[in-house]
Design an enzyme around this catalytic site. Structure first.
Site, PDB file in Angstrom:
ATOM      1  N   HIS A  70       0.893  -1.194   0.067  1.00 28.57           N
ATOM      2  CA  HIS A  70      -0.047  -0.037  -0.011  1.00 28.57           C
ATOM      3  C   HIS A  70       0.743   1.215  -0.084  1.00 28.57           C
ATOM      4  CE1 HIS A  70      -3.358   2.385   1.099  1.00 28.57           C
ATOM      5  NE2 HIS A  70      -2.645   3.184   1.729  1.00 28.57           N
ATOM      6  N   GLU A  71       1.738   1.238   1.022  1.00 26.38           N
ATOM      7  CA  GLU A  71       2.727   2.473   0.885  1.00 26.38           C
ATOM      8  C   GLU A  71       3.775   2.695  -0.313  1.00 26.38           C
ATOM      9  OE1 GLU A  71       1.847   4.765   3.051  1.00 26.38           O
ATOM     10  OE2 GLU A  71       0.627   3.409   4.142  1.00 26.38           O
ATOM     11  N   HIS A  74       1.885   4.577  -2.638  1.00 21.81           N
ATOM     12  CA  HIS A  74       1.833   6.143  -2.712  1.00 21.81           C
ATOM     13  C   HIS A  74       3.655   6.494  -3.090  1.00 21.81           C
ATOM     14  CE1 HIS A  74      -1.592   6.713  -0.342  1.00 21.81           C
ATOM     15  NE2 HIS A  74      -1.355   5.726   0.504  1.00 21.81           N
TER      16      HIS A  74
END
Length: 151
Positions: A70-71, A74
């Site tokens: 998820h990170e 980003h």
């Protein structure tokens, strides 16, 4: 504890980046014990990633890998000058493609403690703090509330 070493975390992030994104992770990943309700955080200014060590302790390694991916979404989208925020289509598409977690699962300590139900419309409410059922009413139909569960 060996699992909470920053070098191990950075190594996991680099492995996930190469495997799922086919791009290198050239910055650092850190453990941040001050994160309370979030699994991780991407800093756009420094490009570093921070993760909550409670998720490694309370959940499986697969959940931790989902948070890392998820990170990394980003991270990589920001470096490619694409939409890297949660609501952006680029972010949602890449997250689904790599199998990252959309939301971090709730930590046991952050789970709501009180369960209320409206007597008229049977809407359920979950709250961290106790609600005065004499003064408070349902926000939808203005019906009375009753305490269902007190954990």
């Amino acid at each position: 504890m060996a699992l909470f070493e920053t070098e191990d975390l950075t190594k996991w992030v680099k492995e996930q980046s190469e495997t799922y994104f086919h791009r290198p992770f050239t910055h650092h990943a850190y453990w941040n014990r001050r994160l309370r309700s979030t699994g991780g955080r991407y800093n756009p200014r420094t490009h570093h990633l921070e993760f909550n060590p409670k998720y490694l302790k309370d959940y499986s390694l697969e959940v931790m890998y989902g948070l890392i991916r998820h990170e990394l979404c980003h991270y990589h989208l920001h470096l490619m000058n694409k939409g890297y925020h949660h609501g952006d289509a680029d972010f949602k598409h890449l997250l689904k493609q790599v199998g990252g977690l959309r939301y971090a699962p709730p930590l046991p300590e952050n789970k709501p403690k009180y369960h209320y139900r409206c007597l008229w419309s049977h809407n359920d409410f979950y709250r961290q703090r106790r609600v005065d059922t004499i003064k408070s009413v349902c926000g939808i139909c203005l019906g009375r509330l009753e305490l269902i569960e007190d954990e």
